[in-house]
Write a protein that holds these residues in place. Structure first.
Motif, short mmCIF file in Angstrom:
data_model
loop_
_atom_site.label_atom_id
_atom_site.label_comp_id
_atom_site.label_asym_id
_atom_site.label_seq_id
_atom_site.Cartn_x
_atom_site.Cartn_y
_atom_site.Cartn_z
N VAL A 124 0.85 -1.31 -0.02
CA VAL A 124 0.06 -0.07 -0.06
C VAL A 124 0.68 1.28 0.12
O VAL A 124 1.88 1.39 0.56
CB VAL A 124 -0.92 -0.10 1.10
CG1 VAL A 124 -1.51 1.39 1.52
CG2 VAL A 124 -1.75 -0.95 1.01
N THR A 125 0.48 2.26 -0.79
CA THR A 125 0.87 3.79 -0.57
C THR A 125 0.04 4.41 0.22
O THR A 125 -1.22 4.39 -0.01
CB THR A 125 1.24 4.30 -1.84
OG1 THR A 125 2.25 3.69 -2.66
CG2 THR A 125 1.67 5.83 -1.88
N LEU A 126 0.34 5.16 1.37
CA LEU A 126 -0.33 5.78 2.13
C LEU A 126 -0.32 7.16 1.90
O LEU A 126 0.76 7.96 1.85
CB LEU A 126 -0.01 5.45 3.48
CG LEU A 126 -0.56 6.39 4.74
CD1 LEU A 126 -2.15 5.96 4.64
CD2 LEU A 126 -0.08 6.21 6.19
N ILE A 127 -1.46 7.71 1.41
CA ILE A 127 -1.61 9.23 1.10
C ILE A 127 -2.03 9.99 2.40
O ILE A 127 -3.26 9.93 2.94
CB ILE A 127 -2.45 9.46 0.15
CG1 ILE A 127 -1.87 8.88 -1.21
CG2 ILE A 127 -2.67 11.02 -0.16
CD1 ILE A 127 -2.82 9.55 -2.48
N GLY A 128 -1.03 10.74 3.24
CA GLY A 128 -1.53 10.99 4.63
C GLY A 128 -0.36 11.97 5.11
O GLY A 128 0.38 12.40 4.24
N CYS A 129 -0.52 12.19 6.51
CA CYS A 129 0.61 12.93 7.24
C CYS A 129 1.31 12.19 8.09
O CYS A 129 1.17 11.01 8.19
CB CYS A 129 -0.08 14.00 7.94
SG CYS A 129 -1.36 13.67 9.00
N ASP A 130 2.04 12.93 8.92
CA ASP A 130 2.75 11.92 10.34
C ASP A 130 1.88 11.35 10.89
O ASP A 130 2.12 10.09 11.20
CB ASP A 130 3.75 12.85 10.73
CG ASP A 130 4.53 12.39 11.98
OD1 ASP A 130 5.35 11.49 11.82
OD2 ASP A 130 4.21 12.66 13.07
N LEU A 131 0.86 11.90 11.21
CA LEU A 131 -0.15 11.16 12.03
C LEU A 131 -0.80 10.10 11.45
O LEU A 131 -0.86 8.85 12.08
CB LEU A 131 -1.24 12.32 12.56
CG LEU A 131 -2.26 11.36 13.45
CD1 LEU A 131 -1.86 11.00 14.78
CD2 LEU A 131 -3.25 12.43 13.95
N SER A 132 -1.04 9.97 10.28
CA SER A 132 -1.60 9.02 9.52
C SER A 132 -0.60 7.84 9.53
O SER A 132 -1.00 6.65 9.68
CB SER A 132 -1.85 9.31 8.00
OG SER A 132 -2.85 10.44 8.00
#
Length: 279
Positions: free
Chosen positions: A200-208
């Motif tokens: 998976v590639t996660l599109i998000g931020c540090d919290l994600s």
């Protein structure tokens, strides 16, 4: 400047410095009048007047200062502009650099702006969902009358759908389903904590990223979409939403961070704090 301090008059003489001075020095004006906007056809001039100190509602003009003549004055009619709102006047001024601008705005009130040093406010946000919530919050805050600096907003919205094209893994994960994001490859939402064996590639931020690691015991390919991290270090005052801010605002250098679910009062306070001492 309140529109009660400005009087607009139609005249039948050419708007030259000599003609204006000779005419206006023979006039009586309302006690509150500080400026005159003179109009001859499509031409305008702006004058500041001095008055004698006698009592009564009308005073004799004793002095005339030319603010602008027709060559340096433009007229704008825009019923969406609140002429008593400083950021609204700043946005108008930004469109006519070096000019005096006579504005007939909301409720047919007339004012003018001249020589105002406008300041930039950059608002960075992610879409979808759209339109940008931060764009709505900032525009509402600036229209509130509770920001008294000549702030001109500039909006930068990063479209997350553009990032999907760069994904090389077999699946993608978005932070939450409220975004309405989809993809032409298998996609998931982090807030649903889905089970998946795919890379998976996660599109998000540090919290994600931290939530993903907590859920799955490993990291994922991360595309960082944190608006705060996207703010250039170029001296432009910037406002962003940040999930690490729970309430109020945090000022870090030239950036104001507000909660992801920020309210208009929080935006007003953040903007005023960001520009405090800038004048």
């Amino acid at each position: 400047m309140h529109c009660k301090d400005i009087s607009m008059r139609d005249v039948d003489f050419p708007l030259t410095e000599r003609n204006i001075s000779e005419a206006v020095l023979s006039w009586r004006v309302y006690v509150r009048t500080e400026f005159l906007v003179l109009r001859n056809g499509s031409e305008h001039a702006i004058v500041k007047v001095s008055k004698e100190g006698s009592e009564g509602l009308f005073r004799n003009v004793t002095g005339v200062e030319i603010i602008s003549l027709p060559g340096d004055t433009v007229f704008v009619r825009d019923k969406e502009v609140d002429v008593l709102n400083v950021p609204a006047l700043a946005s108008v001024q930004r469109g006519y650099p070096g000019k005096a601008v006579v504005i007939e705005g909301m409720f047919s009130h007339v004012s003018f702006v001249y020589g105002m040093d406008t300041v930039r406010l950059r608002a960075i946000d992610n879409i979808p969902p759209g339109p940008s919530r931060l764009r709505f919050l900032v525009s509402t805050a600036l229209a509130s009358g509770l920001v008294d600096r000549p702030v001109v907003p500039e909006y930068e919205d990063f479209d997350l759908t553009d990032m999907i094209e760069d994904i090389e893994t077999e699946a993608v994960m978005f932070p939450c389903r409220v975004s309405g994001l989809t993809a032409n490859i298998p996609f998931y939402f982090l807030d649903a904590a889905p089970e998946t064996e795919r890379e998976v590639t996660l599109i998000g931020c540090d919290l994600s990223d931290r939530i993903y690691r907590s859920l799955y015991g490993k990291g994922a390919n991360l595309i960082n979409i944190c608006p705060a991290d996207a703010a250039p270090n170029d001296g432009v005052r910037t406002i962003v939403r940040c999930c690490r801010v729970k309430e109020g605002h945090i000022i870090e250098g030239n950036t104001a961070k507000v909660p992801w679910g920020a309210t208009v009062p929080e935006i007003i306070d953040a903007v005023n704090a960001l520009f405090m001492g800038s004048e």
